[in-house]
Design a protein around this motif. Structure first.
Motif, PDB file in Angstrom:
ATOM      1  N   VAL A  51      52.808  50.783  38.604  1.00  0.00           N
ATOM      2  CA  VAL A  51      52.168  49.481  39.148  1.00  0.00           C
ATOM      3  C   VAL A  51      51.754  49.599  40.675  1.00  0.00           C
ATOM      4  N   GLU A  52      52.826  49.950  41.510  1.00  0.00           N
ATOM      5  CA  GLU A  52      52.632  50.057  42.784  1.00  0.00           C
ATOM      6  C   GLU A  52      51.661  51.134  43.308  1.00  0.00           C
ATOM      7  N   ALA A 112      54.608  47.404  51.659  1.00  0.00           N
ATOM      8  CA  ALA A 112      55.654  48.411  51.589  1.00  0.00           C
ATOM      9  C   ALA A 112      56.231  48.029  50.351  1.00  0.00           C
ATOM     10  N   GLY A 113      55.707  48.480  49.268  1.00  0.00           N
ATOM     11  CA  GLY A 113      56.244  48.387  48.053  1.00  0.00           C
ATOM     12  C   GLY A 113      55.299  47.460  47.588  1.00  0.00           C
ATOM     13  N   ILE A 114      55.745  46.243  46.835  1.00  0.00           N
ATOM     14  CA  ILE A 114      55.039  45.212  46.435  1.00  0.00           C
ATOM     15  C   ILE A 114      55.488  43.956  46.877  1.00  0.00           C
ATOM     16  N   LEU A 118      60.832  47.141  47.126  1.00  0.00           N
ATOM     17  CA  LEU A 118      60.523  48.453  47.488  1.00  0.00           C
ATOM     18  C   LEU A 118      61.771  49.205  47.076  1.00  0.00           C
ATOM     19  N   ALA A 119      61.438  49.731  45.794  1.00  0.00           N
ATOM     20  CA  ALA A 119      62.375  50.887  45.276  1.00  0.00           C
ATOM     21  C   ALA A 119      63.845  50.267  45.293  1.00  0.00           C
ATOM     22  N   GLY A 120      64.120  49.209  44.878  1.00  0.00           N
ATOM     23  CA  GLY A 120      65.326  48.751  44.677  1.00  0.00           C
ATOM     24  C   GLY A 120      65.717  48.115  45.562  1.00  0.00           C
ATOM     25  N   ASP A 121      64.977  47.956  46.874  1.00  0.00           N
ATOM     26  CA  ASP A 121      65.239  47.125  47.962  1.00  0.00           C
ATOM     27  C   ASP A 121      64.593  45.775  47.948  1.00  0.00           C
TER      28      ASP A 121
END
Length: 156
Positions: free
Chosen positions: A9-10, A111-113, A141-144
C-alpha cells in the motif's frame, strides 16, 4: 515487522501517478477543492466523493485487509494505532479514556504513511457514560509508530 500488504500500500501510494503530490497534476480548481475539503476537517473527514484530485490522500476501508494480513482487518490495525494514541494522551493528560468505536481513517504517504483517525472514546469518570469524538494523527513506518496528536474533535 511490516506486513507485506501494508508495504505494498505504501509503495502504491508513492507510485500512483494519478494522485501524485505534484500540483501540476491537478487543475487549480481541483487543487482548491481539495484544500477546501482539507480545511473543513484538517484531513479527518475529507469527502473524497467530491474530489478528482487529492495529492495521494486516500480513505481507508476499515473492513478490508489491505494493510494487514488476514484474518485481521484494517479496523484491527487502526484500533491498535488508536489505542497507542490514547495511551499517550492518557499519560500526558492524567486521564483514563478508553477506546470506543473506530469511525474512519484517511491516509497519505509520507515517511511511511500518515493516518488521520477518527474514533470515539469512553470516559469512565463521566457519570453520563457519553462517548466523545476524538482524532489522532499517527505515522507508521516499517514498524516504527509515532503518535503526532490525539485530542478531542473540535466542536463545530
Amino acid at each position: 515487522m511490516t506486513s507485506p500488504k501494508r508495504q505494498e500500500v505504501e509503495e502504491r501510494a508513492f507510485d500512483d501517478d494519478s494522485d501524485s503530490d505534484n500540483s501540476e497534476d491537478g487543475t487549480p480548481e481541483e487543487i482548491k477543492l481539495f484544500y477546501d475539503e482539507w480545511d473543513k476537517s484538517q484531513g479527518f473527514e475529507i469527502d473524497f466523493s467530491k474530489l478528482s484530485f487529492c495529492f495521494a490522500w486516500q480513505p481507508l476501508d476499515l473492513d478490508d485487509s489491505t494493510m494487514v494480513d488476514e484474518p485481521q482487518t484494517n479496523r484491527d490495525f487502526i484500533a491498535m494505532l488508536s489505542e497507542l494514541a490514547l495511551i499517550k494522551h492518557n499519560s500526558d493528560n492524567g486521564t483514563r479514556l478508553e477506546l470506543g468505536k473506530i469511525l474512519r481513517a484517511n491516509f497519505h504517504p509520507s515517511a511511511g504513511i500518515t493516518l488521520y483517525i477518527s474514533f470515539e472514546v469512553n470516559d469512565p469518570s463521566d457519570d453520563n457514560q457519553t462517548t466523545k469524538p476524538y482524532r489522532a494523527v499517527v505515522r507508521y513506518l516499517a514498524g516504527d509508530i509515532e503518535v503526532h496528536s490525539c485530542k478531542p474533535k473540535p466542536s463545530s
